[in-house]
Write a protein that holds these residues in place. Structure first.
Motif, PDB file in Angstrom:
ATOM      1  N   MET A   1       0.834  -1.210   0.000  1.00  0.00           N
ATOM      2  CA  MET A   1       0.000   0.000   0.000  1.00  0.00           C
ATOM      3  C   MET A   1       0.865   1.254   0.000  1.00  0.00           C
ATOM      4  O   MET A   1       0.612   2.197  -0.729  1.00  0.00           O
ATOM      5  CB  MET A   1      -0.925   0.005   1.226  1.00  0.00           C
ATOM      6  CG  MET A   1      -1.738   1.286   1.403  1.00  0.00           C
ATOM      7  SD  MET A   1      -2.896   1.531   0.038  1.00  0.00           S
ATOM      8  CE  MET A   1      -3.722   3.044   0.580  1.00  0.00           C
ATOM      9  N   THR A   2       1.941   1.227   0.819  1.00  0.00           N
ATOM     10  CA  THR A   2       2.789   2.408   0.905  1.00  0.00           C
ATOM     11  C   THR A   2       3.415   2.724  -0.441  1.00  0.00           C
ATOM     12  O   THR A   2       3.403   3.867  -0.898  1.00  0.00           O
ATOM     13  CB  THR A   2       3.898   2.211   1.954  1.00  0.00           C
ATOM     14  OG1 THR A   2       3.294   1.963   3.218  1.00  0.00           O
ATOM     15  CG2 THR A   2       4.781   3.449   2.052  1.00  0.00           C
ATOM     16  N   LEU A   3       3.983   1.701  -1.116  1.00  0.00           N
ATOM     17  CA  LEU A   3       4.631   1.910  -2.401  1.00  0.00           C
ATOM     18  C   LEU A   3       3.634   2.376  -3.450  1.00  0.00           C
ATOM     19  O   LEU A   3       3.900   3.308  -4.209  1.00  0.00           O
ATOM     20  CB  LEU A   3       5.324   0.624  -2.853  1.00  0.00           C
ATOM     21  CG  LEU A   3       6.055   0.700  -4.197  1.00  0.00           C
ATOM     22  CD1 LEU A   3       7.149   1.767  -4.136  1.00  0.00           C
ATOM     23  CD2 LEU A   3       6.657  -0.656  -4.558  1.00  0.00           C
ATOM     24  N   ALA A   4       2.468   1.734  -3.514  1.00  0.00           N
ATOM     25  CA  ALA A   4       1.456   2.120  -4.495  1.00  0.00           C
ATOM     26  C   ALA A   4       0.966   3.538  -4.237  1.00  0.00           C
ATOM     27  O   ALA A   4       0.771   4.318  -5.178  1.00  0.00           O
ATOM     28  CB  ALA A   4       0.294   1.126  -4.431  1.00  0.00           C
ATOM     29  N   THR A   7       3.628   6.053  -5.293  1.00  0.00           N
ATOM     30  CA  THR A   7       3.650   6.213  -6.750  1.00  0.00           C
ATOM     31  C   THR A   7       2.488   7.063  -7.228  1.00  0.00           C
ATOM     32  O   THR A   7       2.647   7.941  -8.091  1.00  0.00           O
ATOM     33  CB  THR A   7       3.610   4.838  -7.438  1.00  0.00           C
ATOM     34  OG1 THR A   7       4.736   4.062  -7.015  1.00  0.00           O
ATOM     35  CG2 THR A   7       3.632   4.982  -8.951  1.00  0.00           C
ATOM     36  N   LEU A   8       1.315   6.825  -6.671  1.00  0.00           N
ATOM     37  CA  LEU A   8       0.137   7.604  -7.044  1.00  0.00           C
ATOM     38  C   LEU A   8       0.339   9.079  -6.724  1.00  0.00           C
ATOM     39  O   LEU A   8       0.100   9.949  -7.580  1.00  0.00           O
ATOM     40  CB  LEU A   8      -1.097   7.083  -6.298  1.00  0.00           C
ATOM     41  CG  LEU A   8      -2.370   7.946  -6.419  1.00  0.00           C
ATOM     42  CD1 LEU A   8      -2.848   8.006  -7.862  1.00  0.00           C
ATOM     43  CD2 LEU A   8      -3.465   7.409  -5.498  1.00  0.00           C
ATOM     44  N   ALA A   9       0.785   9.375  -5.517  1.00  0.00           N
ATOM     45  CA  ALA A   9       0.976  10.771  -5.119  1.00  0.00           C
ATOM     46  C   ALA A   9       2.036  11.453  -5.986  1.00  0.00           C
ATOM     47  O   ALA A   9       1.887  12.612  -6.377  1.00  0.00           O
ATOM     48  CB  ALA A   9       1.372  10.837  -3.646  1.00  0.00           C
ATOM     49  N   ARG A  10       3.110  10.734  -6.278  1.00  0.00           N
ATOM     50  CA  ARG A  10       4.162  11.308  -7.128  1.00  0.00           C
ATOM     51  C   ARG A  10       3.613  11.633  -8.512  1.00  0.00           C
ATOM     52  O   ARG A  10       3.845  12.727  -9.045  1.00  0.00           O
ATOM     53  CB  ARG A  10       5.326  10.334  -7.249  1.00  0.00           C
ATOM     54  CG  ARG A  10       6.426  10.822  -8.183  1.00  0.00           C
ATOM     55  CD  ARG A  10       7.617   9.871  -8.185  1.00  0.00           C
ATOM     56  NE  ARG A  10       7.242   8.525  -8.547  1.00  0.00           N
ATOM     57  CZ  ARG A  10       7.049   8.106  -9.810  1.00  0.00           C
ATOM     58  NH1 ARG A  10       7.209   8.959 -10.812  1.00  0.00           N
ATOM     59  NH2 ARG A  10       6.711   6.847 -10.051  1.00  0.00           N
ATOM     60  N   VAL A  51       0.836   8.012   4.302  1.00  0.00           N
ATOM     61  CA  VAL A  51       0.349   9.387   4.450  1.00  0.00           C
ATOM     62  C   VAL A  51       1.510  10.373   4.346  1.00  0.00           C
ATOM     63  O   VAL A  51       1.436  11.379   3.633  1.00  0.00           O
ATOM     64  CB  VAL A  51      -0.377   9.567   5.798  1.00  0.00           C
ATOM     65  CG1 VAL A  51      -0.612  11.051   6.118  1.00  0.00           C
ATOM     66  CG2 VAL A  51      -1.699   8.813   5.799  1.00  0.00           C
ATOM     67  N   LEU A  52       2.580  10.076   5.042  1.00  0.00           N
ATOM     68  CA  LEU A  52       3.743  10.959   5.066  1.00  0.00           C
ATOM     69  C   LEU A  52       4.352  11.116   3.675  1.00  0.00           C
ATOM     70  O   LEU A  52       4.666  12.233   3.242  1.00  0.00           O
ATOM     71  CB  LEU A  52       4.782  10.396   6.037  1.00  0.00           C
ATOM     72  CG  LEU A  52       6.084  11.175   6.199  1.00  0.00           C
ATOM     73  CD1 LEU A  52       5.814  12.595   6.679  1.00  0.00           C
ATOM     74  CD2 LEU A  52       7.016  10.446   7.161  1.00  0.00           C
ATOM     75  N   SER A  53       4.523  10.019   2.976  1.00  0.00           N
ATOM     76  CA  SER A  53       5.119  10.055   1.648  1.00  0.00           C
ATOM     77  C   SER A  53       4.244  10.838   0.671  1.00  0.00           C
ATOM     78  O   SER A  53       4.734  11.676  -0.087  1.00  0.00           O
ATOM     79  CB  SER A  53       5.325   8.621   1.142  1.00  0.00           C
ATOM     80  OG  SER A  53       5.879   8.630  -0.153  1.00  0.00           O
TER      81      SER A  53
END
Length: 221
Positions: A1-4, A7-10, A51-53
């Motif tokens: 979830m964190t990686l996906a 990537t979405l936020a980026r 959230v942080l990323s």
């Protein structure tokens, strides 16, 4: 979830940085993201890294519009814009709310709300740490240049004219960079942030010692 989620936020953030100047571009967002995760890894408490990323990637998407006068507060604008972007991607409401708070509270300006969550504090610290140290001084110099362009004249001079027996400049001198870095150092919230800040401040101190020496102030031969 964190990686996906990262990537979405980026991917969502990149178009907003197309017109950004160097101090607040996508490379700054990447450095803040990496710093934030580094600080999170040093925390004893649990951190919502997704959230942080995401907040790190999105925190300065309003900077280009603020620079041109389209908006007044890039943090507030980013929070509203990010909420719409993430909702359209079916991101859970609790995640969006957490990111929104991070974005609203990441700025050092007096009108910004205090960061209340650990994630918001880590984002604030990571953002400020990118203005301390070797890269930080270069970035602060870029901000001086940005402000000079806005006011149509020199914002700061590269020296302290009074120490060279010359007439004082109309604006601030290069020590402004040290003042800005110190202000950010003193504003840090987390213990990992303060440790890294102290290390980077050592370089700032060394830099200005050398800077003054090269001006002949401290007796360079």
């Amino acid at each position: 979830m964190t990686l996906a989620f990262d990537t979405l936020a980026r991917e969502l953030s990149v178009p907003y940085y197309e017109d950004a100047l160097p101090a607040h571009d996508r490379f700054h967002a990447k450095r803040v993201r990496d710093l934030a995760i580094r600080l999170a890894d040093e925390c004893e408490e649990d951190v919502a890294r997704d959230v942080l990323s995401a907040a790190a990637w999105l925190h300065d998407i309003g900077r280009p519009r603020e620079r041109t006068g389209e908006i007044e507060n890039h943090g507030q604008w980013a929070a509203t814009e990010a909420t719409e972007l993430l909702a359209a991607e079916s991101v859970p409401a609790d995640k969006i709310e957490a990111i929104e708070h991070c974005l609203r509270s990441h700025s050092i300006r007096a009108t910004s709300p205090e960061p209340e969550t650990l994630e918001a504090k880590l984002l604030f610290d990571a953002d400020k740490l990118d203005a301390i140290g070797a890269r930080g001084l270069v970035r602060l110099a870029c901000i001086v240049g940005e402000r000079s362009g806005r006011v149509g004249g020199p914002y700061a001079v590269i020296d302290d004219p009074s120490r060279l027996g010359m007439e004082p400049a109309d604006g601030p001198d290069i020590s402004l960079l040290r003042e800005w870095a110190k202000e950010r150092l003193e504003a840090l919230y987390t213990e990992p942030g303060r440790r890294l800040g102290a290390s980077r401040w050592e370089f700032v101190t060394e830099f200005f010692t050398r800077f003054n020496a090269e001006s002949g102030v401290d007796g360079e031969r």
